[in-house]
Write a protein that holds these residues in place. Structure first.
Motif, PDB file in Angstrom:
ATOM      1  N   LYS A 255       0.818  -1.220   0.000  1.00 18.29           N
ATOM      2  CA  LYS A 255       0.000   0.000   0.000  1.00 18.29           C
ATOM      3  C   LYS A 255       0.854   1.274   0.000  1.00 18.29           C
ATOM      4  O   LYS A 255       0.339   2.352  -0.256  1.00 18.29           O
ATOM      5  N   CYS A 256       2.142   1.140   0.301  1.00 15.70           N
ATOM      6  CA  CYS A 256       2.974   2.342   0.383  1.00 15.70           C
ATOM      7  C   CYS A 256       3.317   2.853  -1.020  1.00 15.70           C
ATOM      8  O   CYS A 256       3.435   2.077  -1.967  1.00 15.70           O
ATOM      9  N   PHE A 257       3.485   4.146  -1.114  1.00 13.01           N
ATOM     10  CA  PHE A 257       3.932   4.750  -2.378  1.00 13.01           C
ATOM     11  C   PHE A 257       4.643   6.058  -2.069  1.00 13.01           C
ATOM     12  O   PHE A 257       4.480   6.625  -0.969  1.00 13.01           O
ATOM     13  N   ARG A 258       5.423   6.515  -3.050  1.00  9.38           N
ATOM     14  CA  ARG A 258       6.101   7.807  -2.896  1.00  9.38           C
ATOM     15  C   ARG A 258       5.301   8.861  -3.651  1.00  9.38           C
ATOM     16  O   ARG A 258       5.003   8.707  -4.837  1.00  9.38           O
ATOM     17  N   ASP A 259       4.971   9.935  -2.925  1.00 14.58           N
ATOM     18  CA  ASP A 259       4.236  11.010  -3.589  1.00 14.58           C
ATOM     19  C   ASP A 259       5.197  11.825  -4.456  1.00 14.58           C
ATOM     20  O   ASP A 259       6.378  11.494  -4.581  1.00 14.58           O
ATOM     21  N   ARG A 260       4.729  12.891  -5.034  1.00 13.53           N
ATOM     22  CA  ARG A 260       5.546  13.639  -5.990  1.00 13.53           C
ATOM     23  C   ARG A 260       6.659  14.438  -5.305  1.00 13.53           C
ATOM     24  O   ARG A 260       7.517  14.990  -5.975  1.00 13.53           O
TER      25      ARG A 260
ATOM     26  N   SER B 292       8.514  12.823  -3.165  1.00 12.25           N
ATOM     27  CA  SER B 292       9.329  11.662  -2.775  1.00 12.25           C
ATOM     28  C   SER B 292       9.117  11.237  -1.327  1.00 12.25           C
ATOM     29  O   SER B 292       9.926  10.491  -0.771  1.00 12.25           O
TER      30      SER B 292
ATOM     31  N   ARG C 172      -0.860   4.653  -5.636  1.00 13.96           N
ATOM     32  CA  ARG C 172      -0.115   3.587  -6.322  1.00 13.96           C
ATOM     33  C   ARG C 172      -0.710   3.297  -7.698  1.00 13.96           C
ATOM     34  O   ARG C 172      -0.033   2.754  -8.565  1.00 13.96           O
TER      35      ARG C 172
ATOM     36  N   ALA D 171       1.912   8.240  -8.379  1.00 13.17           N
ATOM     37  CA  ALA D 171       3.047   8.083  -7.472  1.00 13.17           C
ATOM     38  C   ALA D 171       4.359   8.000  -8.257  1.00 13.17           C
ATOM     39  O   ALA D 171       4.395   7.517  -9.389  1.00 13.17           O
ATOM     40  N   GLN D 172       5.439   8.466  -7.625  1.00 12.11           N
ATOM     41  CA  GLN D 172       6.757   8.271  -8.224  1.00 12.11           C
ATOM     42  C   GLN D 172       7.091   6.786  -8.197  1.00 12.11           C
ATOM     43  O   GLN D 172       6.640   6.047  -7.319  1.00 12.11           O
TER      44      GLN D 172
ATOM     45  N   ASP E 118       6.641  -0.531  -7.234  1.00 17.89           N
ATOM     46  CA  ASP E 118       6.228   0.705  -6.562  1.00 17.89           C
ATOM     47  C   ASP E 118       4.785   1.079  -6.885  1.00 17.89           C
ATOM     48  O   ASP E 118       4.266   2.060  -6.328  1.00 17.89           O
TER      49      ASP E 118
ATOM     50  N   PRO F 235       9.005  12.213 -15.944  1.00 20.56           N
ATOM     51  CA  PRO F 235      10.054  12.572 -14.971  1.00 20.56           C
ATOM     52  C   PRO F 235       9.768  12.003 -13.577  1.00 20.56           C
ATOM     53  O   PRO F 235       8.639  12.083 -13.090  1.00 20.56           O
ATOM     54  N   ASP F 236      10.801  11.403 -12.968  1.00 24.28           N
ATOM     55  CA  ASP F 236      10.718  10.762 -11.636  1.00 24.28           C
ATOM     56  C   ASP F 236       9.840   9.514 -11.631  1.00 24.28           C
ATOM     57  O   ASP F 236       9.531   8.967 -10.564  1.00 24.28           O
ATOM     58  N   GLY F 237       9.395   9.108 -12.795  1.00 22.84           N
ATOM     59  CA  GLY F 237       8.535   7.929 -12.885  1.00 22.84           C
ATOM     60  C   GLY F 237       7.086   8.267 -12.603  1.00 22.84           C
ATOM     61  O   GLY F 237       6.780   9.250 -11.915  1.00 22.84           O
TER      62      GLY F 237
END
Lengths: 210, 113
Positions: A94-99, A101, B24, B28-29, B35, B47-49
């Protein structure tokens, strides 16, 4: 002559004095046995198992909750608890990196896994017939894992709750209980310190040990 | 103020309080498919995925996205001008792209500049 009479009288009184002393000593011993009774070894220990649900969310695991415990009676109302608790939830990522990071982990209420060791106190209150309510509080050491996200951590939650126990048979008790849990957690993947919160409800059985 | 209060409650529970609607499934990057829920688009155009999902029409995408005829059909954020794409970070612009469902139709979506 007077001395001889006094000596004879004294010797004659010795057995009576000894009898009186024995009687008095027996009475005192009898009184002591009433004031400080020997603890009843039969009902001073219990073991139990509870099954229920834990509600988590975010970085707090939730899911099926299984709880094992040992209780030792310290007084008529207070018991010492030692337990182990497991929460089994979904392992979906469920985790993700937002814009920016930053890692976000919006786990649902029933995600994750935890294993916890707890110590605590339980206090019983006056009940009716075979029903006895109680309150409890404890401190735990909790290992957290969200396998789908490869996210792990450690938490130190305080828990507090209450329940009711019902005597259903000789040495068999049915228990229903609810607990709130909260405390700091240290998590990996750069999340750092986060709040570990949860609610659990369950029911089970406890056995009085011989 | 209400939003701040809500965020405080969410953060207390360890939940996300991101201002954007990335997830997700979209936005999301990413560095790899792990990911994202489905696809990770990489390269100068992303950019940045960019996590996204495959699509054949707009109906397969979230409300804020359109289905474009790139990478076999993917959802990308719709936009009206470059400012609408600033939340994705630097390197993104609002561009015209062919719609997946109707190639004759062009739609404006956020894309690498």
């Amino acid at each position: 002559m007077l001395r001889l009479v006094a000596l004879i009288a004294g010797l004659a009184l010795v057995p009576q004095l000894a009898q009186a002393q024995d009687a008095l000593g027996g009475a005192v011993a009898s009184q002591e046995s009433i004031v400080t009774p020997e603890p009843d070894p039969v009902d001073s220990q219990e073991i139990g198992v509870l099954v229920g649900a834990a509600i988590g969310g975010g970085v707090s695991p939730g899911g099926l909750a299984v709880d094992g415990r040992y209780l030792y009676r310290m007084s008529d109302h207070d018991w010492f608890e030692v337990g182990a608790n497991f929460v089994l939830g979904s392992g979906d990522a469920k985790c993700f990196r937002d814009r920016q990071s930053d890692l976000n982990c919006p786990h649902s209420l029933l995600d994750g896994f935890s294993a916890e060791a707890t110590v605590g106190l339980r206090r019983y209150f006056a009940g009716q017939q075979q029903f006895r309510p109680y309150a409890r509080a404890g401190l735990g050491l909790r290992l957290l894992s969200f396998s789908g996200d490869e996210l792990r951590g450690v938490a130190l939650p305080l828990s507090a709750g209450g329940g009711i126990r019902v005597d259903v048979a000789n040495r068999v008790l049915v228990v229903a209980e609810a607990n709130l849990r909260g405390g700091p957690a240290i998590l990996g993947r750069g999340l750092g310190v986060r709040a570990n919160l949860g609610l659990s409800i369950g029911a089970g059985v406890e056995f009085t040990l011989e | 103020m209400l939003r701040f209060g809500l965020c405080a409650v969410l953060l207390a529970f360890g939940l996300s309080c991101s201002s954007s609607d990335v997830s997700r499934s979209l936005g999301a990057q990413c560095e790899s498919r792990d990911d994202c829920d489905e696809r990770c688009l990489r390269g100068d155009d992303y950019p940045d995925g960019m996590c996204t999902t495959s699509c054949e029409s707009d109906r397969d995408c979230p409300l804020a996205a359109r289905c474009i005829d790139e990478e076999g059909g993917v959802c990308m954020y719709s936009c009206g001008d470059a400012a609408d794409c600033e939340f994705l970070g630097s390197g993104w612009d609002c561009k015209d792209k062919d719609a997946r469902e109707d190639g004759a139709l062009e739609v404006e979506v956020c894309f690498g500049s």
